[in-house]
Write a protein that holds these residues in place. Structure first.
Motif, PDB file in Angstrom:
ATOM      1  N   UNK A  32      -5.713   2.025   9.392  1.00  0.00           N
ATOM      2  CA  UNK A  32      -4.885   2.882   9.216  1.00  0.00           C
ATOM      3  C   UNK A  32      -6.004   4.144   9.205  1.00  0.00           C
ATOM      4  N   UNK A  33      -5.340   4.216   8.338  1.00  0.00           N
ATOM      5  CA  UNK A  33      -6.874   5.156   7.427  1.00  0.00           C
ATOM      6  C   UNK A  33      -7.454   5.364   6.911  1.00  0.00           C
ATOM      7  N   UNK A  34      -9.194   4.273   7.348  1.00  0.00           N
ATOM      8  CA  UNK A  34     -10.672   4.476   7.333  1.00  0.00           C
ATOM      9  C   UNK A  34     -11.098   3.872   8.156  1.00  0.00           C
ATOM     10  N   UNK A  35     -10.394   3.760   9.997  1.00  0.00           N
ATOM     11  CA  UNK A  35     -11.236   2.753  11.043  1.00  0.00           C
ATOM     12  C   UNK A  35     -12.025   1.282  10.463  1.00  0.00           C
ATOM     13  N   UNK A  36     -12.120   1.156  11.151  1.00  0.00           N
ATOM     14  CA  UNK A  36     -13.243  -0.280  11.084  1.00  0.00           C
ATOM     15  C   UNK A  36     -14.082  -0.511  10.231  1.00  0.00           C
ATOM     16  N   UNK A  37     -14.850   0.929   9.794  1.00  0.00           N
ATOM     17  CA  UNK A  37     -16.246   0.866   9.355  1.00  0.00           C
ATOM     18  C   UNK A  37     -15.817   0.818   7.753  1.00  0.00           C
ATOM     19  N   UNK A  38     -14.255   1.204   7.585  1.00  0.00           N
ATOM     20  CA  UNK A  38     -13.605   1.025   5.962  1.00  0.00           C
ATOM     21  C   UNK A  38     -13.022  -0.211   5.888  1.00  0.00           C
ATOM     22  N   UNK A  39     -13.034  -0.986   6.959  1.00  0.00           N
ATOM     23  CA  UNK A  39     -11.969  -2.636   6.666  1.00  0.00           C
ATOM     24  C   UNK A  39     -12.939  -3.546   6.134  1.00  0.00           C
ATOM     25  N   UNK A  40     -13.486  -3.725   4.431  1.00  0.00           N
ATOM     26  CA  UNK A  40     -14.316  -3.716   3.817  1.00  0.00           C
ATOM     27  C   UNK A  40     -13.529  -4.698   3.116  1.00  0.00           C
ATOM     28  N   UNK A  41     -14.037  -6.045   2.994  1.00  0.00           N
ATOM     29  CA  UNK A  41     -14.124  -6.825   1.769  1.00  0.00           C
ATOM     30  C   UNK A  41     -13.220  -6.547   0.405  1.00  0.00           C
ATOM     31  N   UNK A  42     -14.196  -5.536   0.256  1.00  0.00           N
ATOM     32  CA  UNK A  42     -14.129  -5.307  -1.125  1.00  0.00           C
ATOM     33  C   UNK A  42     -12.585  -4.136  -1.545  1.00  0.00           C
TER      34      UNK A  42
END
Length: 203
Positions: A32-42
């Motif tokens: 929600x906050x960062x989008x798919x680009x921000x959806x990292x495992x880390x």
């Protein structure tokens, strides 16, 4: 007399379903906050207070994590059953408008990178998230109306059956907001029910 200092209790170690729920909730917040680009495992591991290997054991690919996250937060809506097709349709669209408009708009924006990278569509993604054996909501409403004798038992295209949701979703995305109630009523009364063959006197 010296006072004993109370040590803080050690945090409870999460396991199983509790840990998985915490991870998927953290993944949803990141999405929600960062989008798919921000959806990292880390990023998700840090937000959930766990480690990347814990995530990899459950979801080997980022796509797996995304689908699990959406499945947790895109739960099917409860369908109204008023005994009237018109009232059922109005109630369902009003629920979608009240409870899903913000999420729908947000996900179309935040998943833009994913849709572009994978070449998939929003509808295809939704079909991968929702239960396979679950018919579309408006198909269920129409089937119930046929069983009650409210509608004739004749073939109807999926396009016609699902039209109310498609039109409301289109208006939401064009407005970037929920739709006015009069729009919902117009879609049902002036567009959908006539296409299904219901006259005004039969509604």
């Amino acid at each position: 007399m010296s006072q004993r200092r109370t040590e803080p209790a050690a945090p409870t170690r999460r396991r199983g379903a509790a840990l998985e729920s915490a991870i998927l909730d953290a993944a949803w917040e990141v999405l929600v906050e960062q989008g798919y680009h921000g959806l990292t495992f880390e990023t998700v591991a840090a937000r959930a207070g766990t480690s990347k290997p814990v995530l990899y054991r459950r979801w080997p690919q980022r796509d797996d994590l995304l689908l699990a996250t959406l499945a947790r937060h895109w739960r099917p809506l409860d369908l109204p059953d008023t005994g009237s097709l018109r009232q059922d349709a109005l109630a369902l669209l009003r629920t979608v408008n009240a409870e899903r408009a913000r999420t729908l708009i947000l996900m179309r924006i935040q998943l833009a990178d994913y849709l572009r990278e994978t070449g998939t569509t929003f509808n295809h993604l939704r079909s991968r998230v929702l239960p396979v054996d679950q018919p579309p909501p408006f198909a269920t409403l129409v089937d119930r109306a046929v069983e009650r004798g409210e509608l004739a038992d004749v073939p109807r295209s999926d396009r016609v059956v699902n039209l109310p949701f498609d039109l409301v979703r289109h208006d939401m995305l064009m407005r970037m907001d929920g739709v006015p109630d009069e729009t919902i009523v117009e879609i049902v009364d002036a567009v959908w029910l006539p296409l299904l063959g219901l006259s005004q006197a039969e509604r």
